[in-house]
Design an enzyme around this catalytic site. Structure first.
Site, PDB file in Angstrom:
ATOM      1  N   LYS A 188       0.846  -1.200   0.000  1.00 50.75           N
ATOM      2  CA  LYS A 188       0.000   0.000   0.000  1.00 50.75           C
ATOM      3  C   LYS A 188       0.878   1.246   0.000  1.00 50.75           C
ATOM      4  O   LYS A 188       1.900   1.295   0.713  1.00 50.75           O
ATOM      5  CB  LYS A 188      -0.902  -0.020   1.244  1.00 50.75           C
ATOM      6  N   SER A 224      -9.811  -0.325   7.245  1.00 53.29           N
ATOM      7  CA  SER A 224      -9.219  -0.164   5.915  1.00 53.29           C
ATOM      8  C   SER A 224      -8.532  -1.393   5.340  1.00 53.29           C
ATOM      9  O   SER A 224      -8.136  -1.399   4.177  1.00 53.29           O
ATOM     10  CB  SER A 224      -8.226   1.003   5.917  1.00 53.29           C
ATOM     11  N   SER A 241      -9.690   1.936   3.045  1.00 47.41           N
ATOM     12  CA  SER A 241      -8.846   2.706   2.145  1.00 47.41           C
ATOM     13  C   SER A 241      -7.840   1.851   1.369  1.00 47.41           C
ATOM     14  O   SER A 241      -7.346   2.280   0.332  1.00 47.41           O
ATOM     15  CB  SER A 241      -8.065   3.751   2.946  1.00 47.41           C
TER      16      SER A 241
END
Lengths: 491, 489
Positions: B80, B179, B155
């Protein structure tokens, strides 16, 4: 000068000045507060003592410098503070380019220590100044503006070498009432910090910095007057001057029926006045909240006691001990205990020779040489042990005082063994009455005028005769004995 | 890469049998990105050259000492874009960090690299990890491999999509309020948020420091356990990381759930939960019973206020954490005639609307005069939420509930921020209490995956993985692959 003092006395007769001092002292740790960068930033090229943590790059985290916590607790103990079991760091949020994270990690409601005090000798009076708290935070970077101030600068550069250096804030109670008390408080506080080895006490370089809060109070009034914060004072003298100036300014306003505005003012040395920097309306809301990147600190009682055991004898206690143990005057004791080093030197001297002799030499000729050469006794060629050996020769009557002074000057620079030198050069004191008698008789015989003068009541003539004896013995004669023998012979 | 090599375990076995090389696996992963990412937008940066070098090094390591090499050695991974990698642009999905190249690597990523992992690239995410749909990325939204018109969740949407699409066996994400778990649910993969403090946050670009936690996405619970065993554990660079040693999650993974008690929090089955999701989760509960676990209803009364509490604490911390994005030292800067203007214009241009909204919320909550009513109160409620979990865990071993009340929705369908915040009702309390939580696939509604969430007491990550593994092994949902995987298989 005298004018200011008179004005100040007049003002302080009408108003009570209330002064509280906040001191920021950088801690003498090897690394910074929250990263491994060196904290010794002074002579480093700009931004060379930085890393992702103190540059506040995204994603990095602070790690508490344990030594800094211990130094703060040591300081707090030296100031008789309480050390709560739990303490934490908080974020103080504001934007400025010298503060790369956009917040300073500081302490808000649970500081490392609270409720201490410092006794300060002002004249003959001991003033007990309360210490509100001692807490730990990090220093900011420094900025250099092309122009006077940031607002009008055409460009600015930031140096983050200082950013993150451990900074201890010592907040004093508003217990001080004259600029002199304020100066004495700061000098004593600085002395304590240097004594315990947590700070270098350098005001010029800003490793020991002071802000003052000042207000005036009419006699009998309830509560304090409106306080003004004074900044930019880079010496003890500046603190005293700035406070004098600020007290006179406030008194003048109050006398004219004006109201004091709560604000921050900066001391401008060149003008001898304070000027307004920021009013309360422009004050920031720092939006303090607990630092989530650092768990709260649990300060165990064991840790406190371990640190307390490291506390050296503090200047005030040492001064009192020197008075009783060595029979020094209050003045002598305070001079000799000025620094830990000096006190140690004195004690070494006093362990070898009589304390009175030690203090006279230490405060006299040794201080003179240290001043001239800029080299402390312990770093000189002679060294502390060398001086003890030299003074022992005096005490034993092996050499006289003036020979010793000469040797001191020489050995201070070059070093060497006093005992050996005295032997080699035949500097040993002539204190044999027989040997001196022969010399005296020759001197008396060849100086009839002086002899007559003395007998006629001119005391000074004796000095001239003694000088002749010293000359004949190359300064080695025991002056006291010569004096006695001369008087006998001429009596 | 074929569908028979989707998991870490499978790839590790294939590497050791010389059926495939790490360089070939890296090539396949990069080819997958090449083939699909124009539609999926799961990646913000692809690190092809570095990946090939890492793969070559992994092949050497496997040749020299394959037996002692980590199961992650030579296996491609996606990271990420909130996790820093030395020399690789890291933007956190924000324009303000455009061009920021960190000179250091996050501890979690470093531990993967030390194990021989091959990093394919940095994945898309909501800006600074703020969002539940990936639509808040400054670089365009990522798609859901099950239906690219739909969101992958957020997210960590890019990390979920990268795994679900079959491009990589696993990825790292971060979970502040759900997330990892919510996008895992929406993309039909396993997503594990460890106990707060179990994985170092060093090098994770902070959203809300007291809530953020790094964790893996994978096709299986075993893979999650393998990754956790590698990245977990104390880090001297993160003072909030747990000092106690990590219990090996693989040792007890297949111990089953017989005799274990499962709590079903009644507040997690409220009106917002879609009937289809409810059905799938209830079916999953029957499976747990069939495995010898018992179910009982429990209550977490503060659930309704947990969301509000989160939206005070997280913005408060983010308002401070994002203050360093000031245009002075790195990233985007708009030059202006005064310092204040430089700050204002840089941040106005650099941050997107959701980030600005949260910065404002946070500043408001921390302001003088409001602190007690908001931030302090929120901290008190947070303590209450944690106590309620503690109290429930005196009666049960783990909790079971939906991960998300809904399945993947179409882009633009949820434009109201409050409706979006409600997506995280069942994940947020877990972060507030610092607990471990995992989402595993438990079926489909209209061909879209549904996630089942398990929650365990603090530091009982191994038990949580064991529970999730037992459920997973009793079902076949984790073997159902998104259309994209089938296309390349």
């Amino acid at each position: 000068m005298i004018q200011v003092e008179e004005q100040l006395d007049a003002v302080l007769a009408r108003y009570q000045a209330v002064i509280g001092l906040e001191v920021h002292a950088q801690l003498l740790t090897r690394s910074k507060m929250f990263c491994a960068c060196s904290a010794g930033y002074h002579d480093a090229p700009p931004n060379s003592h930085t890393c992702p943590v103190c540059l506040a790059l995204p994603g990095v985290l602070p790690v508490i410098n344990r030594q800094a916590v211990e130094y703060t607790i040591l300081t707090a103990l030296a100031l008789d503070c309480e050390i709560p079991e739990f303490s934490k760091f908080d974020r103080k949020n504001y934007f400025y380019p010298d503060l790369p994270k956009g917040y300073q990690i500081s302490q808000f409601d649970l500081p490392l220590s609270l409720n201490g005090h410092l006794d300060v000798l002002v004249g003959d009076e001991v003033v007990r100044a309360g210490i509100t708290r001692v807490h730990l935070e990090e220093d900011t970077g420094t900025m250099h503006h092309a122009g006077d101030v940031l607002q009008s600068a055409t460009s600015s550069v930031v140096n983050l070498n200082r950013c993150g250096v451990p900074l201890m804030e010592i907040v004093g109670e508003p217990d001080l009432h004259t600029p002199e008390q304020a100066r004495e408080y700061l000098q004593r506080l600085r002395q304590v910090l240097v004594y315990i080895g947590v700070n270098d006490g350098n005001l010029e370089r800003g490793s020991f910095r002071c802000d003052a809060n000042v207000s005036l109070q009419q006699p009998g009034a309830l509560g304090f007057g409106t306080k003004v914060e004074v900044k930019n004072m880079n010496s003890f003298r500046a603190v005293q001057k700035a406070l004098e100036s600020e007290i006179l300014r406030q008194a003048d306003m109050l006398d004219r029926g004006e109201r004091i505005v709560q604000e921050t003012r900066g001391w401008v040395e060149a003008h001898g006045t304070t000027i307004s920097q920021r009013s309360k309306e422009g004050a920031s809301d720092y939006k303090y909240f607990p630092e989530p990147d650092l768990p709260p600190m649990h300060i165990t009682r064991d840790m406190v006691e371990r640190i307390r055991a490291e506390l050296p004898e503090l200047p005030e206690a040492k001064r009192r001990r020197f008075e009783t143990q060595y029979g020094l005057s209050a003045y002598e004791a305070s001079v000799v205990t000025q620094t830990q080093d000096d006190a140690g030197t004195f004690e070494t001297l006093a362990s070898g020779v009589d304390a009175k002799i030690a203090v006279n030499w230490f405060m006299g000729d040794v201080a003179r040489l240290a001043n001239i050469t800029g080299v402390k006794l312990q770093d000189s060629g002679l060294g502390v042990k060398g001086l003890v050996a030299l003074l022992k020769l005096v005490a034993a009557g092996t050499i006289n005082g003036s020979i010793a002074k000469g040797l001191l000057d020489e050995l201070y620079a070059t070093g060497g063994d006093a005992v050996q030198l005295v032997q080699e050069r035949g500097l040993g004191q002539v204190s044999d009455a027989g040997e001196l008698g022969t010399i005296l008789d020759e001197v008396i015989a060849s100086n009839p005028n002086a002899v007559n003068d003395f007998r006629g009541g001119k005391e000074a003539a004796l000095q001239s005769l003694m000088g002749q004896v010293m000359k004949a013995t190359r300064g080695r004669a025991d002056a006291k004995l010569v004096n006695t023998l001369l008087r006998e012979r001429l009596g | 890469m074929s569908a028979s090599q989707l998991t870490i375990t499978q790839q590790a076995a294939a590497l050791r049998s010389r059926e495939v090389s790490a360089v070939e696996l890296a090539g396949a992963a990069l080819a997958h990105v090449e083939a699909h990412d124009s539609r999926l937008n799961a990646y913000l940066t692809v690190t092809a050259d570095a990946a090939r070098q890492q793969a070559a090094a992994a092949d050497r390591r496997l040749r020299e000492d394959g037996a002692s090499a980590s199961p992650l050695c030579g296996v491609p991974v996606a990271i990420k874009d909130v996790l820093c990698i030395d020399g690789v642009e890291t933007t956190a999905g924000s324009k303000i960090l455009k061009g920021f190249v960190p000179p250091y690597t996050a501890t979690s990523v470093q531990r993967l690299l030390d194990a021989g992992a091959v990093v394919v690239g940095k994945t898309n995410c909501d800006e600074f990890a703020m969002g539940s749909s990936n639509e808040n990325s400054a670089y365009g939204p990522a798609g859901n491999p099950w239906d690219v018109e739909r969101v992958p969740g957020g997210s960590s949407g890019g990390s979920a999509a990268a795994v679900a699409s079959g491009g990589v066996a696993y990825s790292l994400g971060s979970d502040t309020g759900g997330s990892i778990r919510q996008p895992a649910a929406l993309c039909g993969v396993a997503g594990f948020k460890p106990t707060y403090g179990r994985v170092s946050r060093y090098g994770l670009i902070a959203f809300a420091s007291s809530l953020d936690q790094v964790g893996p996405f994978a096709h299986s619970v075993r893979d999650c356990a393998t990754v956790f065993a590698t990245i977990g554990g104390h880090d001297p660079l993160d003072s909030t990381s747990e000092a106690s040693p990590v219990e090996d999650p693989l040792a007890s993974l297949d111990a089953g759930v017989r005799g274990m008690r499962f709590g079903v929090p009644k507040e997690y089955f409220g009106a917002g939960v879609e009937p289809g999701v409810r059905d799938r989760v209830e079916a999953a509960m029957r499976v747990i019973e069939s495995l010898g676990g018992s179910l009982e209803e429990v209550s977490l009364p503060s659930t309704d206020v947990a969301l509000s509490t989160y939206y005070i604490i997280a913005p408060a911390e983010c308002s401070s954490n994002l203050a360093r994005m000031d245009g002075v030292r790195f990233g985007h800067r708009v030059d202006a005639s005064s310092l204040t203007d430089m700050y204002l214009r840089t941040r106005d241009e650099g941050f997107g609307p959701e980030v600005k909204r949260r910065i404002m919320l946070g500043n408001y909550a921390l302001s003088s005069g409001y602190y007690d009513a908001y931030y302090k109160k929120a901290q008190q409620v947070r303590t209450l939420v944690a106590r309620e979990f503690e109290s429930v865990f005196t009666k049960v071993d783990a909790l079971v509930c939906p991960t998300s009340p809904i399945v993947a929705f179409r882009r633009g369908e949820r434009s109201d921020p409050l409706a979006m915040y409600a997506c995280d009702t069942m994940t947020i309390p877990v972060n507030l209490a610092g607990l471990p939580g995992i989402s595993v696939p438990c079926g489909f509604v209209d061909s879209l995956p549904v996630g089942l969430q398990f929650i365990a007491p603090r530091l009982e990550d191994a038990k949580l993985l064991r529970v999730a593994y037992a459920y997973e092994q009793a079902t076949e949902w984790h073997e159902m692959h998104a259309p994209m995987v089938e296309a390349t298989a």
